[in-house]
Design a protein around this motif. Structure first.
Motif, PDB file in Angstrom:
ATOM      1  N   ILE A   1      -6.226   4.399   5.234  1.00  0.00           N
ATOM      2  CA  ILE A   1      -7.353   4.645   4.251  1.00  0.00           C
ATOM      3  C   ILE A   1      -7.109   4.185   2.962  1.00  0.00           C
ATOM      4  CG2 ILE A   1      -8.060   7.012   3.000  1.00  0.00           C
ATOM      5  CD1 ILE A   1      -7.701   8.495   5.665  1.00  0.00           C
ATOM      6  N   LYS A   2      -5.801   4.363   2.331  1.00  0.00           N
ATOM      7  CA  LYS A   2      -5.739   3.809   1.201  1.00  0.00           C
ATOM      8  C   LYS A   2      -5.927   2.221   1.129  1.00  0.00           C
ATOM      9  CE  LYS A   2      -2.525   3.977  -2.907  1.00  0.00           C
ATOM     10  NZ  LYS A   2      -3.460   4.667  -3.728  1.00  0.00           N
ATOM     11  N   GLN A   3      -5.400   1.539   1.898  1.00  0.00           N
ATOM     12  CA  GLN A   3      -5.924   0.222   2.070  1.00  0.00           C
ATOM     13  C   GLN A   3      -7.472  -0.165   1.734  1.00  0.00           C
ATOM     14  OE1 GLN A   3      -4.529  -1.560   5.750  1.00  0.00           O
ATOM     15  NE2 GLN A   3      -2.530  -1.486   5.044  1.00  0.00           N
ATOM     16  N   GLY A   4      -8.159   0.704   2.294  1.00  0.00           N
ATOM     17  CA  GLY A   4      -9.731   0.343   2.103  1.00  0.00           C
ATOM     18  C   GLY A   4     -10.072   1.068   0.799  1.00  0.00           C
ATOM     19  N   ALA A   5      -9.347   2.088   0.201  1.00  0.00           N
ATOM     20  CA  ALA A   5      -9.890   2.924  -0.900  1.00  0.00           C
ATOM     21  C   ALA A   5      -9.468   2.230  -2.211  1.00  0.00           C
ATOM     22  CB  ALA A   5      -9.294   4.351  -0.839  1.00  0.00           C
TER      23      ALA A   5
ATOM     24  N   THR B   1       0.910  -1.173   0.105  1.00  0.00           N
ATOM     25  CA  THR B   1       0.024  -0.121  -0.072  1.00  0.00           C
ATOM     26  C   THR B   1       0.802   1.203  -0.242  1.00  0.00           C
ATOM     27  OG1 THR B   1      -1.597  -1.133   1.136  1.00  0.00           O
ATOM     28  CG2 THR B   1      -1.755   1.254   1.313  1.00  0.00           C
ATOM     29  N   GLU B   2       2.037   1.243   0.760  1.00  0.00           N
ATOM     30  CA  GLU B   2       2.865   2.524   0.835  1.00  0.00           C
ATOM     31  C   GLU B   2       3.244   2.939  -0.251  1.00  0.00           C
ATOM     32  OE1 GLU B   2       2.739  -0.338   2.843  1.00  0.00           O
ATOM     33  OE2 GLU B   2       2.837   0.505   4.636  1.00  0.00           O
ATOM     34  N   GLY B   3       3.609   1.965  -1.440  1.00  0.00           N
ATOM     35  CA  GLY B   3       4.175   2.259  -2.590  1.00  0.00           C
ATOM     36  C   GLY B   3       5.580   1.574  -2.845  1.00  0.00           C
ATOM     37  N   PHE B   4       5.948   1.787  -4.065  1.00  0.00           N
ATOM     38  CA  PHE B   4       7.271   1.195  -4.372  1.00  0.00           C
ATOM     39  C   PHE B   4       8.466   1.679  -3.877  1.00  0.00           C
ATOM     40  CE2 PHE B   4      10.661   0.707  -8.258  1.00  0.00           C
ATOM     41  CZ  PHE B   4      10.833  -0.620  -7.740  1.00  0.00           C
TER      42      PHE B   4
ATOM     43  N   SER C   1       4.919  10.697  10.106  1.00  0.00           N
ATOM     44  CA  SER C   1       4.721   9.016  10.251  1.00  0.00           C
ATOM     45  C   SER C   1       3.313   8.967  10.867  1.00  0.00           C
ATOM     46  CB  SER C   1       5.727   8.180  10.878  1.00  0.00           C
ATOM     47  OG  SER C   1       6.042   8.769  12.057  1.00  0.00           O
ATOM     48  N   ARG C   2       3.163   9.579  11.892  1.00  0.00           N
ATOM     49  CA  ARG C   2       1.667   9.736  12.658  1.00  0.00           C
ATOM     50  C   ARG C   2       0.695   9.711  11.494  1.00  0.00           C
ATOM     51  NH1 ARG C   2       0.534  15.414  15.884  1.00  0.00           N
ATOM     52  NH2 ARG C   2       1.686  16.573  14.260  1.00  0.00           N
ATOM     53  N   PHE C   3       0.772  10.818  10.532  1.00  0.00           N
ATOM     54  CA  PHE C   3      -0.095  11.034   9.362  1.00  0.00           C
ATOM     55  C   PHE C   3      -0.205   9.625   8.598  1.00  0.00           C
ATOM     56  CE2 PHE C   3       0.301  15.623  10.443  1.00  0.00           C
ATOM     57  CZ  PHE C   3      -0.785  15.838  11.273  1.00  0.00           C
ATOM     58  N   ILE C   4       0.954   9.630   7.894  1.00  0.00           N
ATOM     59  CA  ILE C   4       1.228   8.432   7.036  1.00  0.00           C
ATOM     60  C   ILE C   4       0.495   7.267   7.428  1.00  0.00           C
ATOM     61  CG2 ILE C   4       2.875   7.079   5.760  1.00  0.00           C
ATOM     62  CD1 ILE C   4       2.776   9.933   4.553  1.00  0.00           C
ATOM     63  N   GLU C   5       0.770   6.842   8.586  1.00  0.00           N
ATOM     64  CA  GLU C   5       0.280   5.538   8.934  1.00  0.00           C
ATOM     65  C   GLU C   5      -1.004   5.545   8.854  1.00  0.00           C
ATOM     66  OE1 GLU C   5       0.258   5.724  13.920  1.00  0.00           O
ATOM     67  OE2 GLU C   5       2.339   5.181  12.793  1.00  0.00           O
TER      68      GLU C   5
END
Lengths: 397, 397
Positions: free
Chosen positions: B261-265, B68-71, B252-256
């Motif tokens: 959110i991205k996992q669900g989206a 999810t985080e990206g390459f 990182s508190r935001f990124i996590e």
């Protein structure tokens, strides 16, 4: 003031299981945990040809912004294939291209759900649909489900006594996680109820084309006379998930709203990915590509079912899916799948405990096994080890 | 029961302007309406090489599900470039790859906004950010803004008297729609206020690398000592929008939470697109590619500004952007840009009326012009026709 997150974030927490399963990336682990297609079946060589062709013929268009609805030719191809494969009757303008079917689920939550609204789903149901919907703070009611699909009498009882039901979510073909497929009768009965209540239904169908055996069953969408069924699918299981291309096929009153949502969410899905899939379908035999996937997954399903029959105690039951990627195991009530998993990981075998597939939890003696991503020998060995660990809980004998 | 959409859908309506502008796709129309990059600058030939190389070297991985985080390599490249270009100090694990920066805006709404919460933004602000946030039903307060950026005294007054402010949204570099850039002082003053109130700031920076002239200004993110600034950008303006690859760089508190959110989206952004952009940066000179875009857009900006100086009445004012894709026109109060547009379309010239860039509307005598997508001669001709139509409203003289 201070940084305050939206209320919905309280429901979106990192999964403990996901953390445990991170180690399954290691090559020594026999992982039945993911839902990954077999990468050795990806048409890598063909994709090179396709990429060059698309860039030669429409390079600027393929790299530019494009319409939210999606690439016209691909929408036509999807509509035509759906009508041929699933007996539906959809047109190009009923199709919206999404960034995988996961996006279609997120958008469905956005379209229908306000906080406190009710979503009806199977029991168990697809984990990532629960995650997607949770962002919109609904209440889930899991409708009792058996080998034939949702038990319609139970569905009726719930509808008679529940307000604010906004959505029914189902995976009728080779369901994730159970591998079960709804019978024709249940599909027809569902549509009667749905038509009576005029409720939208999300028919999530990523696996329907991967049938190994048994009779074809028409999509619920094909029985939809009032335009209530929203059919969601993807190229992730029949082609390549890394491209992130899926779609929604629905009545235009829904599609026009999904388009507004998509404009705000990501403008459109990758123009290049869309054109590549479309070109692949024009240049190659997509049906024989799918036939090859079916052949490989059928062997893997056989290997897993045979190994479970050989190694598992008779008190442990499991499904024999006629297609798709998953089988579902039920153990005697006292065995907790999470404990089993922790012990199995010591033996380098992984799976997903079933509890998280129940939106309201509380079913701890089940787990999901994936067979699409492992060769037969490793499937056999993994099931052997799993059975060995399970046997330690031998007070079920 | 019946089909009932979520309340948020009441706010997400099809734009009347978007419907009007559909005709701008016709080749005879000189369109200053979109925000399209110049497609003739897309590296089509290089993309063929890149696609083949990625598929040769990591075909199965590029077509499979990915994190999810990206390459990882792309996240490293982005962090390194940001630190070099914008004086920031971010690491790979501060970067989440998104499906364009539009997705980063949608996710920001999802992360921070509950119904009734307040978003502070510039006046005017980016139209599609308003659309993205509207799905979460906030209240917008447009902070008075001048050529130097938000007027910080006004921002303070609003913060002193407003509860439930959850987010500040800004586009400090070559803003869409005005082309304005915040001064260094305003950036510093903003951070003082933000630090005092501990409020998250979305710094939307798709155009910052496209500076034609004038002094470099550090990103607001580079002045962020408390981890409050969420930097959002994209490869859409410096590379190709059709690939749909953007990013969020934040604490990182935001990124996590964005990752959840991205996992669900949509699980993750196209593995293939991510690897292609990464390979392009390894194989080719990305900086000289950007230098070429700057050269072309500078000429087009010159053509537009020169034509406006030549043809427009002195009662009409406009910005002279030092970078980016847009300029902003203010007419005497009695001229309505929507009426002007309708008449201009008869002469095959299009632009976007400014009203929709004000979240609460009410400013009808402005419009946005894009110069990146038209050659100089057509820019000149388009502005000439536009001025001709405007001149009919000649009671401003």
């Amino acid at each position: 003031m201070a940084v305050i997150f939206a209320e919905r974030m309280d429901l979106m927490c990192a999964s403990e299981i996901r953390e445990i399963l991170k180690i399954t990336q290691r090559p020594e682990v026999i992982s039945f945990a993911g839902g990954l297609p077999a990468p050795e079946l990806f048409p890598v060589e063909a994709m090179k040809q396709v990429a060059v062709k698309v860039l030669n013929e429409a390079g600027q268009e393929a790299l530019q912004y494009s319409t939210t609805e999606g690439f016209e030719r691909l929408r036509q191809q999807i509509a035509a294939r759906m009508n041929r494969k699933f007996n539906t009757n959809v047109q190009e303008n009923n199709v919206l291209i999404t960034s995988g079917s996961q996006q279609a689920l997120d958008f469905s939550g956005k379209l229908f759900l306000s906080a406190g609204d009710v979503v009806l789903c199977e029991s168990p149901t697809y984990l990532a649909a629960i995650s997607a919907f949770k962002a919109y703070q609904p209440r889930f009611i899991a409708v009792p489900t058996d080998d034939q699909g949702m038990i319609i009498e139970e569905l009726k009882k719930i509808l008679e006594t529940t307000t604010n039901v906004k959505l029914i979510y189902i995976v009728p073909d080779f369901q994730n996680p159970t591998g079960r497929t709804w019978s024709l009768t249940r599909r027809q009965q569902l549509m009667e109820v749905v038509n009576e209540y005029e409720l939208p239904v999300i028919e999530d169908n990523p696996y329907g084309e991967l049938r190994f055996e048994g009779d074809f069953l028409p999509a619920v969408k094909s029985m939809d006379t009032k335009g209530l069924v929203i059919f969601v699918s993807t190229f992730s299981k029949t082609f390549c998930p890394g491209l992130r291309v899926g779609w929604i096929a629905a009545d235009s009153r829904f599609i026009e709203r999904y388009v507004l949502i998509k404009q705000g969410a990501d403008l459109h899905t990758s123009s290049l990915s869309q054109r590549e899939i479309s070109a692949y379908m024009d240049m190659y035999d997509f049906e024989s590509h799918i036939a090859n996937i079916i052949k490989v997954y059928r062997s893997r399903r056989d290997a897993m079912v045979n190994a479970m029959e050989e190694y598992f105690d008779s008190a442990v039951t499991f499904t024999r899916p006629q297609g798709g990627l998953f089988t579902w195991v039920e153990m005697p009530k006292h065995i907790k799948a999470v404990s089993l998993l922790k012990e199995c990981l010591q033996h380098h075998v992984a799976f997903v405990p079933g509890d998280s597939f129940f939106p309201n939890g509380g079913v701890e003696n089940t787990f999901r096994l994936n067979y699409s991503n492992m060769p037969e020998e490793r499937i056999n060995e993994g099931i052997r080890r799993l059975a060995m660990v399970m046997a330690k809980y031998n007070n079920y004998k």
